[in-house]
Write a protein that holds these residues in place. Sequence first.
Motif, PDB file in Angstrom:
ATOM      1  N   ILE A 146       0.762   4.909  -2.172  1.00 25.25           N
ATOM      2  CA  ILE A 146       0.780   6.208  -1.486  1.00 25.25           C
ATOM      3  C   ILE A 146       1.970   7.037  -1.949  1.00 25.25           C
ATOM      4  O   ILE A 146       1.848   8.241  -2.207  1.00 25.25           O
ATOM      5  N   ASP A 147       3.128   6.383  -2.077  1.00 28.76           N
ATOM      6  CA  ASP A 147       4.332   7.090  -2.525  1.00 28.76           C
ATOM      7  C   ASP A 147       4.171   7.603  -3.953  1.00 28.76           C
ATOM      8  O   ASP A 147       4.644   8.693  -4.290  1.00 28.76           O
ATOM      9  N   LEU A 148       3.502   6.813  -4.804  1.00 30.99           N
ATOM     10  CA  LEU A 148       3.274   7.233  -6.186  1.00 30.99           C
ATOM     11  C   LEU A 148       2.384   8.473  -6.232  1.00 30.99           C
ATOM     12  O   LEU A 148       2.685   9.441  -6.945  1.00 30.99           O
ATOM     13  N   ILE A 149       1.315   8.447  -5.463  1.00 29.05           N
ATOM     14  CA  ILE A 149       0.405   9.596  -5.418  1.00 29.05           C
ATOM     15  C   ILE A 149       1.129  10.827  -4.876  1.00 29.05           C
ATOM     16  O   ILE A 149       0.979  11.937  -5.403  1.00 29.05           O
ATOM     17  N   THR A 150       1.936  10.612  -3.842  1.00 27.49           N
ATOM     18  CA  THR A 150       2.694  11.721  -3.248  1.00 27.49           C
ATOM     19  C   THR A 150       3.670  12.321  -4.249  1.00 27.49           C
ATOM     20  O   THR A 150       3.797  13.546  -4.361  1.00 27.49           O
ATOM     21  N   ALA A 151       4.364  11.451  -4.999  1.00 25.69           N
ATOM     22  CA  ALA A 151       5.337  11.921  -5.987  1.00 25.69           C
ATOM     23  C   ALA A 151       4.654  12.708  -7.101  1.00 25.69           C
ATOM     24  O   ALA A 151       5.161  13.748  -7.545  1.00 25.69           O
ATOM     25  N   ILE A 152       3.494  12.224  -7.545  1.00 24.99           N
ATOM     26  CA  ILE A 152       2.756  12.920  -8.606  1.00 24.99           C
ATOM     27  C   ILE A 152       2.280  14.286  -8.123  1.00 24.99           C
ATOM     28  O   ILE A 152       2.433  15.298  -8.822  1.00 24.99           O
ATOM     29  N   LEU A 153       1.722  14.325  -6.924  1.00 24.32           N
ATOM     30  CA  LEU A 153       1.236  15.596  -6.373  1.00 24.32           C
ATOM     31  C   LEU A 153       2.384  16.576  -6.161  1.00 24.32           C
ATOM     32  O   LEU A 153       2.235  17.785  -6.394  1.00 24.32           O
ATOM     33  N   SER A 154       3.529  16.053  -5.727  1.00 22.31           N
ATOM     34  CA  SER A 154       4.698  16.908  -5.513  1.00 22.31           C
ATOM     35  C   SER A 154       5.176  17.519  -6.828  1.00 22.31           C
ATOM     36  O   SER A 154       5.504  18.713  -6.892  1.00 22.31           O
ATOM     37  N   PRO A 159      12.682   2.127  -2.525  1.00 19.25           N
ATOM     38  CA  PRO A 159      12.093   1.975  -3.862  1.00 19.25           C
ATOM     39  C   PRO A 159      11.145   3.096  -4.263  1.00 19.25           C
ATOM     40  O   PRO A 159      10.916   3.317  -5.454  1.00 19.25           O
ATOM     41  N   SER A 160      10.571   3.796  -3.293  1.00 21.18           N
ATOM     42  CA  SER A 160       9.630   4.869  -3.635  1.00 21.18           C
ATOM     43  C   SER A 160      10.310   5.965  -4.448  1.00 21.18           C
ATOM     44  O   SER A 160       9.661   6.669  -5.225  1.00 21.18           O
ATOM     45  N   THR A 195       0.831  -1.206   0.000  1.00 16.95           N
ATOM     46  CA  THR A 195       0.000   0.000   0.000  1.00 16.95           C
ATOM     47  C   THR A 195       0.864   1.254   0.000  1.00 16.95           C
ATOM     48  O   THR A 195       0.500   2.276  -0.589  1.00 16.95           O
ATOM     49  N   ASN A 196       2.018   1.153   0.646  1.00 21.27           N
ATOM     50  CA  ASN A 196       2.922   2.304   0.701  1.00 21.27           C
ATOM     51  C   ASN A 196       3.390   2.722  -0.687  1.00 21.27           C
ATOM     52  O   ASN A 196       3.645   3.904  -0.940  1.00 21.27           O
ATOM     53  N   ILE A 197       3.510   1.754  -1.591  1.00 22.80           N
ATOM     54  CA  ILE A 197       3.968   2.059  -2.949  1.00 22.80           C
ATOM     55  C   ILE A 197       2.960   2.960  -3.650  1.00 22.80           C
ATOM     56  O   ILE A 197       3.323   3.943  -4.307  1.00 22.80           O
TER      57      ILE A 197
END
Length: 264
Positions: free
Chosen positions: A30-38, A119-120, A26-28
Amino acid sequence: MKPRKYLKVYKKFLHTSLASEFEYKTNILIDLITAILSLIGSIFLLSIFFQDTSTIGGWEFEQALIIQGIYTILNGITNTWFNPNLTEIVKHIREGTLDFVLLKPIDSQFYISLKKINPSGFLEIMLGFCLLLYCIKINQINLNLGFLALSLITIMCSICILYSLWFFISTTTIWFVKTWNATEVLRSFLYIGRFPLNSFSFSLRIFFSVFIPIAFITTIPSEVFLGLSQLWKILLEGAVTIVFLTTSRKFWLFALKFYSSASS
């Protein structure tokens, strides 16, 4: 140093880190969404600067996006390798576990720099490359072997310079444990790398070229993408890279002479 031996060791590092991280799938996401938003936030911030003007420091918005793409790649690399590993130096020194690192039959700098992987950060790296591909299209950049080789070389030089800066600051914790906070100052300076160097005043351009070499980290690779970089700048970046890598290595070996073993 035996390349095959270290490649085999690194594969073990990679397998262990990935196995650990993928336990929480699940963290992957979340990290993808965070990276896109950033990334969206960074592009939006950049667009604000171009709201009332078509160019900043001679750079158009579409060209400045290349700098953002390279910055995103470098930030992803920082989050993948530099941050997870080099932050551990303080812990090793404070808890005395650096003794075990030094006793291992591999190079201590190699072990400390590459043992862990987040990996994130790969997600951010991929987003950066996607942005660069988009920039190549909108800026109508002609792709050829020479362009790709030169772009790859300058980006690799940027990675090496950034690593050397991080490692140099991390090494000072052998004397001053609390100086680790200086890496946060470094990251703050690197945020400036999202903008064209020419957009700053002359004094700041000198500062960010000599003391905190942001010019070599983001601007020169971006100029290579646009075909604007001069040969002497590329050669200078290569020379700076060699100096930084050599200095950080020698500084690490020098600092180890002052390290007090936990058993002493």
